[in-house]
Design an enzyme around this catalytic site. Structure first.
Site, PDB file in Angstrom:
ATOM      1  CB  SER A 126     -47.022  49.977  51.749  1.00  0.00           C
ATOM      2  OG  SER A 126     -46.566  48.763  52.288  1.00  0.00           O
ATOM      3  CE1 TYR A 151     -44.268  48.078  48.529  1.00  0.00           C
ATOM      4  CE2 TYR A 151     -45.119  48.876  46.438  1.00  0.00           C
ATOM      5  CZ  TYR A 151     -45.319  48.504  47.762  1.00  0.00           C
ATOM      6  OH  TYR A 151     -46.585  48.582  48.303  1.00  0.00           O
ATOM      7  CE  LYS A 155     -47.011  51.951  47.285  1.00  0.00           C
ATOM      8  NZ  LYS A 155     -48.158  52.441  46.463  1.00  0.00           N
TER       9      LYS A 155
HETATM   10  C1  WQD Z   1     -45.999  37.653  54.039  1.00  0.00           C
HETATM   11  C2  WQD Z   1     -45.267  36.633  54.889  1.00  0.00           C
HETATM   12  C3  WQD Z   1     -43.136  35.943  54.026  1.00  0.00           C
HETATM   13  C4  WQD Z   1     -44.659  33.890  50.471  1.00  0.00           C
HETATM   14  C5  WQD Z   1     -45.426  42.655  50.768  1.00  0.00           C
HETATM   15  C6  WQD Z   1     -45.097  44.097  50.562  1.00  0.00           C
HETATM   16  C7  WQD Z   1     -46.228  44.944  51.039  1.00  0.00           C
HETATM   17  C8  WQD Z   1     -47.470  44.537  50.328  1.00  0.00           C
HETATM   18  C9  WQD Z   1     -47.763  43.070  50.652  1.00  0.00           C
HETATM   19  C10 WQD Z   1     -47.954  45.694  48.296  1.00  0.00           C
HETATM   20  C11 WQD Z   1     -43.777  36.908  54.999  1.00  0.00           C
HETATM   21  C12 WQD Z   1     -44.107  34.780  54.058  1.00  0.00           C
HETATM   22  C13 WQD Z   1     -44.574  34.619  51.649  1.00  0.00           C
HETATM   23  C14 WQD Z   1     -44.302  32.510  50.476  1.00  0.00           C
HETATM   24  C15 WQD Z   1     -43.804  32.669  52.820  1.00  0.00           C
HETATM   25  N1  WQD Z   1     -47.317  44.703  48.942  1.00  0.00           N
HETATM   26  N2  WQD Z   1     -44.166  34.013  52.797  1.00  0.00           N
HETATM   27  N3  WQD Z   1     -43.893  31.962  51.664  1.00  0.00           N
HETATM   28  O1  WQD Z   1     -43.694  40.690  52.238  1.00  0.00           O
HETATM   29  O2  WQD Z   1     -45.326  41.027  54.188  1.00  0.00           O
HETATM   30  O3  WQD Z   1     -45.550  42.416  52.142  1.00  0.00           O
HETATM   31  O4  WQD Z   1     -46.642  42.329  50.152  1.00  0.00           O
HETATM   32  O5  WQD Z   1     -48.662  46.543  48.739  1.00  0.00           O
HETATM   33  O6  WQD Z   1     -45.946  46.284  50.730  1.00  0.00           O
HETATM   34  O7  WQD Z   1     -43.969  44.396  51.336  1.00  0.00           O
HETATM   35  O8  WQD Z   1     -46.135  40.032  52.044  1.00  0.00           O
HETATM   36  O9  WQD Z   1     -47.309  37.993  51.336  1.00  0.00           O
HETATM   37  O10 WQD Z   1     -44.948  38.414  50.440  1.00  0.00           O
HETATM   38  O11 WQD Z   1     -45.263  37.776  52.816  1.00  0.00           O
HETATM   39  O12 WQD Z   1     -43.423  32.144  53.883  1.00  0.00           O
HETATM   40  O13 WQD Z   1     -44.342  31.795  49.451  1.00  0.00           O
HETATM   41  O14 WQD Z   1     -45.378  35.355  54.259  1.00  0.00           O
HETATM   42  O15 WQD Z   1     -41.846  35.518  54.462  1.00  0.00           O
HETATM   43  O16 WQD Z   1     -43.364  36.561  56.304  1.00  0.00           O
HETATM   44  P1  WQD Z   1     -45.065  40.990  52.719  1.00  0.00           P
HETATM   45  P2  WQD Z   1     -45.928  38.511  51.563  1.00  0.00           P
END
Ligand code: WQD
Length: 343
Positions: A126, A151, A155
């Site tokens: 990741s 997590y 990785k």
């Molecule tokens: C994306 C953006 C949030 C939810 C994580 C893991 C990564 C992978 C993907 C497994 C961020 C914003 C989110 C919400 C929001 N996981 N957001 N409101 O954190 O980039 O990555 O998931 O493989 O390893 O780290 O993904 O989709 O949670 O967030 O504003 O209700 O959306 O702040 O900027 P993230 P995400």
């Protein structure tokens, strides 16, 4: 027809990869403990490809289960290891579960590869290994930052385990794939992202808000140092991502590389903010997403996107889907779930 073991193959990225492997002519065996997916994903895969993959319900942290699988399905040439717990927030509260599940799974697989003549393992890593990058886009040489969650640490440790095992003289290869943010669903809407409970990731929460399951999408902060203040990510279509795994398996099994370990960033190369993504979804589907700005989420990276040049040139792979088509696929999947009464 080479036989490939896909661990976590009923999961989101795993199931899409099984479809692409089958359509590329591979025979697939899935093992999954169904802790974050369900067995009817196997039916969805069969509806798309017309071929039902072998499915073993089992836990990869139990080496006896894996020994039996290799005996029942001899001649496995390659492994793609998706099986892992992957919720960043949950990992902070349950570190032992994350280290035991993610690391024991990998150690068991590595232990059984040589005795069973497996030629290579593709590992699902990741972009979290880069932490908050000093500059974007990130290349595979960008510095690895101290993990901000158990997590993310699993990785990083997994990549080190693979490196140490292969450098110890193991007679197999590995391709490590560092994903950016996988989004969307298969165009057939037969498979897609189906998180248990309240979605942590942006797109499932967004589509559940758009369809009325959730009242409003909270945007976690608009005071970041970005053009519109919201965080920037590299959102990659899950089918494009799945296709990269087929390219990685082919490269590994056809011995196309001198190196025994290769690392690739899998992203589009485009950074997109949360607010931009909401706009793309709304214009691509014609559906409004009620949302409000709230405070920042702990642990969020401000901005990260990939330089995918090595994957483009060496793997011969490129993400080709438009963000509009990807958002439409996510919406069509949510509509299908409602049609089936799943949610
Ligand atoms: C994306 C953006 C949030 C939810 C994580 C893991 C990564 C992978 C993907 C497994 C961020 C914003 C989110 C919400 C929001 N996981 N957001 N409101 O954190 O980039 O990555 O998931 O493989 O390893 O780290 O993904 O989709 O949670 O967030 O504003 O209700 O959306 O702040 O900027 P993230 P995400």
């Amino acid at each position: 027809m080479d036989r490939i073991l896909v661990t976590g193959g009923t999961g989101y990225i795993g199931s899409h990869t099984v479809v692409e492997l089958q359509q590329a002519g591979y025979e697939v065996v899935i093992i999954d403990n169904l802790s974050n997916s369900n067995r009817d994903v196997v039916d969805g895969i069969e509806r798309i490809t017309g071929v039902r993959p072998a499915f073993v319900e089992g836990d990869c942290t139990d080496i006896g289960t894996l020994r039996k699988l290799f005996a029942d399905y001899p001649g496995i040439k390659g492994i793609i290891n998706f099986a892992a717990s992957k919720a960043v927030g949950e990992s902070v509260h349950k570190p032992i579960l994350y280290y035991r599940n993610n690391l024991n799974t990998l150690l068991n697989l590595l232990d059984l590869m040589e005795p069973n003549g497996v030629k290579g393992i593709v590992f699902s890593s990741s972009c979290t290994v880069y932490g908050e990058p000093d500059e974007n886009p990130v290349t595979e040489e960008s510095p690895i930052k101290k993990a901000t969650s158990p997590y993310g640490n699993t990785k990083q440790i997994s990549e080190e385990i693979i490196t140490d095992v292969i450098n110890s003289g193991a007679r197999f290869k590995s391709v490590i794939l560092r994903y950016f943010n996988p989004v969307g669903a298969h165009p057939s809407a037969e498979i897609g992202e189906l998180p248990n409970g309240v979605p942590q990731n942006l797109i499932p929460y967004l589509t559940q808000t758009a369809i009325g399951i959730r009242k409003e999408l909270s945007v976690f902060g608009d005071d970041y140092n970005t053009p519109d203040g919201s965080c920037i990510r590299d959102y990659i279509n899950v089918v494009d991502l799945a296709k990269a795994h087929v390219a990685a398996v082919e490269r590994m099994l056809q011995d196309k590389s001198e190196d025994k370990i290769e690392i690739f960033n899998l992203g589009t190369g485009n950074g997109v903010s949360v607010l931009q993504l909401i706009n793309v979804f709304e214009s691509a589907t014609g559906v409004k997403v009620p949302h409000k700005i709230v405070g920042r989420r702990d642990g969020d990276i401000e901005k990260v996107w990939a330089d995918p040049e090595r994957a483009n040139k060496v793997l011969g792979w490129k993400a080709t889907s438009s963000l509009e088509d990807t958002m439409r696929s996510a919406w069509n999947w949510q509509l299908k779930l409602r049609e089936r009464g799943v949610m």
